[in-house]
Design an enzyme around this catalytic site. Structure first.
Site, PDB file in Angstrom:
ATOM      1  N   LYS A 121     -14.376   8.596  -4.708  1.00  0.00           N
ATOM      2  CA  LYS A 121     -15.685   8.913  -4.111  1.00  0.00           C
ATOM      3  C   LYS A 121     -16.159  10.282  -4.589  1.00  0.00           C
ATOM      4  O   LYS A 121     -17.324  10.472  -4.937  1.00  0.00           O
ATOM      5  CB  LYS A 121     -15.590   8.917  -2.581  1.00  0.00           C
ATOM      6  CG  LYS A 121     -15.122   7.614  -1.959  1.00  0.00           C
ATOM      7  CD  LYS A 121     -14.767   7.824  -0.468  1.00  0.00           C
ATOM      8  CE  LYS A 121     -13.967   6.678   0.087  1.00  0.00           C
ATOM      9  NZ  LYS A 121     -13.295   7.036   1.368  1.00  0.00           N
ATOM     10  N   HIS A 139       0.792  -1.225   0.000  1.00  0.00           N
ATOM     11  CA  HIS A 139       0.000   0.000   0.000  1.00  0.00           C
ATOM     12  C   HIS A 139       0.817   1.264   0.000  1.00  0.00           C
ATOM     13  O   HIS A 139       0.262   2.364   0.024  1.00  0.00           O
ATOM     14  CB  HIS A 139      -0.915   0.034   1.228  1.00  0.00           C
ATOM     15  CG  HIS A 139      -2.125  -0.821   1.086  1.00  0.00           C
ATOM     16  ND1 HIS A 139      -3.302  -0.355   0.562  1.00  0.00           N
ATOM     17  CD2 HIS A 139      -2.332  -2.121   1.374  1.00  0.00           C
ATOM     18  CE1 HIS A 139      -4.189  -1.325   0.555  1.00  0.00           C
ATOM     19  NE2 HIS A 139      -3.627  -2.420   1.040  1.00  0.00           N
ATOM     20  N   LYS A 173       0.659  14.355   1.631  1.00  0.00           N
ATOM     21  CA  LYS A 173      -0.640  14.716   1.069  1.00  0.00           C
ATOM     22  C   LYS A 173      -0.762  16.233   0.871  1.00  0.00           C
ATOM     23  O   LYS A 173      -1.661  16.720   0.212  1.00  0.00           O
ATOM     24  CB  LYS A 173      -1.761  14.198   1.966  1.00  0.00           C
ATOM     25  CG  LYS A 173      -1.871  12.653   1.978  1.00  0.00           C
ATOM     26  CD  LYS A 173      -2.985  12.197   2.898  1.00  0.00           C
ATOM     27  CE  LYS A 173      -3.118  10.682   2.989  1.00  0.00           C
ATOM     28  NZ  LYS A 173      -3.902  10.092   1.889  1.00  0.00           N
ATOM     29  N   LYS A 226      -8.709  13.851   4.342  1.00  0.00           N
ATOM     30  CA  LYS A 226      -7.855  12.671   4.318  1.00  0.00           C
ATOM     31  C   LYS A 226      -6.950  12.746   5.533  1.00  0.00           C
ATOM     32  O   LYS A 226      -6.909  13.770   6.201  1.00  0.00           O
ATOM     33  CB  LYS A 226      -7.033  12.614   3.035  1.00  0.00           C
ATOM     34  CG  LYS A 226      -6.356  13.961   2.678  1.00  0.00           C
ATOM     35  CD  LYS A 226      -5.659  13.921   1.327  1.00  0.00           C
ATOM     36  CE  LYS A 226      -6.599  14.035   0.150  1.00  0.00           C
ATOM     37  NZ  LYS A 226      -6.684  12.803  -0.624  1.00  0.00           N
ATOM     38  N   ARG A 227      -6.202  11.677   5.837  1.00  0.00           N
ATOM     39  CA  ARG A 227      -5.270  11.767   6.941  1.00  0.00           C
ATOM     40  C   ARG A 227      -4.318  12.949   6.745  1.00  0.00           C
ATOM     41  O   ARG A 227      -3.983  13.290   5.610  1.00  0.00           O
ATOM     42  CB  ARG A 227      -4.451  10.465   7.055  1.00  0.00           C
ATOM     43  CG  ARG A 227      -5.199   9.321   7.710  1.00  0.00           C
ATOM     44  CD  ARG A 227      -5.739   9.666   9.084  1.00  0.00           C
ATOM     45  NE  ARG A 227      -4.677  10.001  10.010  1.00  0.00           N
ATOM     46  CZ  ARG A 227      -3.988   9.121  10.723  1.00  0.00           C
ATOM     47  NH1 ARG A 227      -4.274   7.840  10.645  1.00  0.00           N
ATOM     48  NH2 ARG A 227      -3.044   9.517  11.541  1.00  0.00           N
ATOM     49  N   THR A 244      -8.438   6.835  -2.479  1.00  0.00           N
ATOM     50  CA  THR A 244      -9.783   6.366  -2.826  1.00  0.00           C
ATOM     51  C   THR A 244     -10.808   7.481  -2.639  1.00  0.00           C
ATOM     52  O   THR A 244     -11.879   7.421  -3.237  1.00  0.00           O
ATOM     53  CB  THR A 244     -10.213   5.154  -1.968  1.00  0.00           C
ATOM     54  OG1 THR A 244      -9.928   5.426  -0.597  1.00  0.00           O
ATOM     55  CG2 THR A 244      -9.490   3.886  -2.412  1.00  0.00           C
TER      56      THR A 244
HETATM   57  C1  LIG Z   1     -12.004   7.196   1.713  1.00  0.00           C
HETATM   58  C2  LIG Z   1     -11.550   7.535   3.067  1.00  0.00           C
HETATM   59  C3  LIG Z   1     -10.195   7.738   3.330  1.00  0.00           C
HETATM   60  C4  LIG Z   1      -9.130   7.696   2.245  1.00  0.00           C
HETATM   61  O1  LIG Z   1      -8.960   9.007   1.753  1.00  0.00           O
HETATM   62  P1  LIG Z   1      -7.727   9.381   0.797  1.00  0.00           P
HETATM   63  O2  LIG Z   1      -8.017  10.803   0.439  1.00  0.00           O
HETATM   64  O3  LIG Z   1      -7.823   8.483  -0.388  1.00  0.00           O
HETATM   65  O4  LIG Z   1      -6.497   9.209   1.580  1.00  0.00           O
HETATM   66  C5  LIG Z   1      -9.805   8.054   4.620  1.00  0.00           C
HETATM   67  N1  LIG Z   1     -10.709   8.169   5.604  1.00  0.00           N
HETATM   68  C6  LIG Z   1     -12.031   8.000   5.388  1.00  0.00           C
HETATM   69  C7  LIG Z   1     -12.976   8.157   6.525  1.00  0.00           C
HETATM   70  C8  LIG Z   1     -12.500   7.668   4.120  1.00  0.00           C
HETATM   71  O5  LIG Z   1     -13.800   7.486   3.921  1.00  0.00           O
END
Ligand SMILES: *Cc1c(COP(=O)(O)O)cnc(C)c1O
Length: 754
Positions: free
Chosen positions: A604, A313, A499, A493-494, A600
């Site tokens: 979305k 990952h 990022k 995101k985290r 991901t």
């Molecule tokens: C989809 C999702 C992530 C992943 O987000 P990225 O922007 O792809 O790092 C992290 N936390 C939650 C709660 C999510 O739904």
């Protein structure tokens, strides 16, 4: 079954009824009824069964998703409406399970939904953390961490009565198995997520998340990712990992025997998937158990290699786990000699020191063990797999060319479109029917509908509706006021330097100064952030402090606040994402090229009609190919350029700072008296110093291009008809990113289930 009758009798047993029950009581009753329906459904059957091992399953709230998959959602909505309430109100009582931290855990949850919905025999295996990662509190201008308890007397956890004995060096510990049901979408299947727990878990710590990490018997399942800055914390992580894989491996062998098969037939009847390196010790543990049963080492190692597959990952060095052998000898002495034998076996295949399992400092490289002793290894987006095989894991790819493949990540459109964005789902179904729910590629039919202009107009109206809904959710749950008529620009995101939330913060400063000089935008902009930082990651926490300071500064400035707002949503989780994503105009995916394996949330957002502003990183590359250049805003250096800069040590932020006065002004503003007055001075000083002296993830390198591209994106937003077509193109081409597609690929090429 009749939902209303079951609900009524459950409520009666609770001493109430549909008209008088509180939202809490309605939630409990719906949970019990749903759980009972699920218990009557059967797991998918087949010769070969998958066990998906993951340290995280970020499953989100389950009531709505489960009712949806069971085909009971419309009934539930109707019944609650007839009795003066709504599912939205009732589900607000559901605590979100704290079983994951970010994208990797959410991916595992989407995969479980797809596996069950495709009718494949496959269960998840993980741990039952009681207090999760942590609950984030932003009330003091910095991130504070609190326990995040979620297990209530009525919960989705089902006691199975099964337990397994895990042989630690310090003595045996019993692993008790709980199950969460995973219903497929309207197919009568119900698979399981198995979560192991200690017998006598400790209560939540009083203040913050500090606890006695040496009290393994009670604290093993307290928190996800215990602080690894101390030796005790690192040891506890190994205890957790070994607990999960030992209990899981014993479960697999007992189910294999129940199905009437021999241990020697393991690879024929079982597929084990290792999601990132945390479950890697399942390899030596399964070998140990087979040897205990009388199998010679070589045969056991061969069978296990044919059974296991591994997903990588990340290529971030900090995330590639290595454990000192002395830790493993202390925690799990049963597998230490097996790991040494595996190291010898690997050395017999290659004398290249770079691919050794145990290095010269006697540390085990978990990913190396996985690649040698799994029959399949995959990356999670085309670019990531390319970087993996051409640079990060090149010696492995040369040694085992046929093991490596790509499986671009996906999301379940059931949760992220059908459940999270009912207005958009209805609009799509009216145009093209509901086949897209199980075959997301059908979304491309939207491109050939007769009334394209009416459709884009409707998409715009739905977005506006969702923005109003988000505004009222933010007001109600966090006391945050936003203007639904503004552009919603969202990065959630985290929190991590790669990022590059810090680059987005730099844009906010630039825009603030720009507006102060009289350059007001065509329409107000609302910059929305949500992110948790790892408790021991100082710079990430400092970046949160910077965003909070900026938020306060902008809010207090009457010349700017009508045009720009910056809001930081507290405690980012799946529930927050479900409210935020359907309301987004712009999806911020701005990682330094080569660093984000896939992402991901980008998928979305796309499926919900947001337009991506991003770098050519991770799955953004594939998004760009699908939507076409007019429907995405790309900027920044390419992954090749970035990789070369690292190789040649060719990046020096202070040069850029000296030669770009406009960006330098924005950076210097971080330690201006105005901003210092609004936030934590020490945190701001550290962010500033990092920007000019280090900037390891090269935010300053891309900052100018980023600002220019974002301004172009905001200008284009004003051509509403053109923007509507961009939204449509994003939704219509998002079907490739269905996790159903991803799981079909895993199954056809790696697992061969059924
Ligand atoms: C989809 C999702 C992530 C992943 O987000 P990225 O922007 O792809 O790092 C992290 N936390 C939650 C709660 C999510 O739904």
């Amino acid at each position: 079954m009749n939902l209303e009758t079951s609900l009524a009798s459950t409520l009666e047993a609770m001493g109430t009824n549909l008209d008088q029950a509180s939202p809490e009581q309605l939630f409990c009753a719906l949970l019990r009824v749903t759980r009972d329906v699920e218990l009557k459904q059967k797991p998918a059957q087949g010769d070969r069964k998958l066990y998906y091992f993951s340290a995280e399953f970020l499953i989100g709230r389950l009531l709505r998703a489960n009712l949806q998959n069971l085909g009971l959602l419309d009934d539930a909505e109707r019944i609650l409406a007839e009795h003066g309430t709504s599912l939205a109100e009732v589900e607000d009582r559901e605590p979100e399970p704290s079983l994951g931290n970010g994208g990797l855990g959410r991916l595992a949850a989407c995969f479980l939904d797809s596996i069950a919905s495709l009718g494949l025999p496959g269960d998840g295996v993980g741990l039952n953390y009681h207090f999760g990662l942590f609950r984030q509190d932003l009330s003091q201008g910095v991130q504070l961490e609190k326990p995040n308890p979620w297990i209530e007397p009525d919960s989705w956890l089902i006691e199975t009565g099964s337990s397994f004995t895990v042989p630690f060096g310090s003595g045996d510990l019993s692993a008790r198995m709980f199950d969460i049901q995973i219903p497929g979408y309207k197919n009568g299947v119900c698979n399981r997520l198995h979560l192991f727990d200690v017998i006598d878990p400790a209560p939540a710590p009083e203040n913050g998340i500090a606890f006695d990490a040496s009290d393994v018997a009670h604290q093993l399942t307290s928190f996800l990712y215990p602080d690894d800055s101390t030796e005790e914390g690192r040891l506890l992580r190994i205890y957790q990992q070994y607990f999960m894989v030992s209990a899981g491996a014993q479960l697999i062998l007992s189910e294999l025997a129940e199905r009437g098969h021999q241990p020697s037939e393991l690879d024929r009847y079982v597929a084990i998937h290792i999601n990132d390196t945390h479950p890697s010790m399942v390899i030596p543990e399964m070998i140990r158990l087979l040897m205990e049963d009388g199998m010679p080492f070589d045969q056991a190692a061969d069978v296990v290699e044919r059974t296991c597959a591994y997903t990588n990952h990340t290529i971030l060095a900090e995330a590639l786990e290595t454990w000192p052998m002395r830790f493993i000898e202390q925690v799990a002495p049963g597998i230490a000699p097996i790991i040494r034998k595996l190291d010898e076996r690997a050395r017999s295949r290659s004398n290249d020191e770079r691919v050794a399992v145990i290095d010269s400092s006697d540390c085990v490289h978990m990913a190396h063990m996985d690649v040698h002793f799994c029959h399949a290894v995959n990356g999670v987006a085309a670019l990531h797999t390319h970087i993996l095989t051409s640079s990060e894991m090149r010696p492995f790819a040369e040694l085992y060319p046929s093991k490596f493949s790509n499986k671009t990540n996906g999301i379940t459109f059931r949760r992220w479109l059908l459940d999270a964005n009912p207005a958009l789902a209805r609009c799509i179904t009216e145009r093209i029917g509901d086949g897209w729910v199980t075959d997301a590629q059908q979304l491309s039919d939207l491109l050939s509908v007769a009334d394209a202009d009416a459709l884009t107009g409707e998409l715009e109206a739905i977005k506006q509706h969702n923005k109003r809904a988000l505004a009222s959710w933010l007001q109600r749950t966090q006391g945050i006021k936003v203007d639904p008529e503004s552009v919603f620009d969202i990065q959630i995101k985290r929190m991590h330097q790669y990022k590059r939330q810090q680059m987005n913060a730099l844009y906010a400063i630039w825009k603030y100064l720009h507006i102060k000089r009289g350059n007001v935008p065509a329409r107000p902009v609302t910059m929305i952030f949500a992110a948790k930082a790892a408790p021991a990651y100082e710079l990430a926490k400092d970046t949160i402090a910077l965003l909070l300071a900026l938020s306060r500064l902008i809010e207090q400035d009457p010349a700017v606040s009508p045009w720009l707002r910056l809001v930081m949503v507290e405690n980012y989780n799946v529930t927050a994402a479900e409210h935020l994503i359907p309301a987004a105009d712009i999806s911020e995916q701005i990682s330094l090229a080569s660093k984000e394996a896939s992402g991901t949330s980008n998928m979305k957002f796309m499926a919900n009609g947001a337009v991506t502003l991003g770098t050519l990183d991770g799955a953004n590359v594939e998004i760009a190919n699908l939507v076409g250049a007019e429907n995405i805003y790309l900027f920044g250096r390419s992954s090749e350029e970035v990789i070369k800069l690292y190789e040649t040590d060719g990046y020096h932020p202070w040069d850029l700072w000296q030669h770009d006065p406009e960006m330098a002004e924005a950076i210097d503003f971080i330690v201006s008296p105005e901003l210092l007055a609004c936030g934590n001075a020490a945190a701001l000083a550290r962010v500033y110093r990092d920007f000019v002296a280090k900037d390891y993830f090269m935010a300053l390198l891309d900052a100018r291009d980023y600002v220019a591209t974002k301004e172009r994106c905001l200008a284009d937003y004003e051509d509403r008809a053109a923007w509507g077509r961009k939204m449509l193109m994003n939704i219509a081409t998002s079907g490739f990113f269905s996790s159903d597609r991803t799981i079909r690929e895993y199954n056809d090429e790696i697992w061969h289930l059924g």
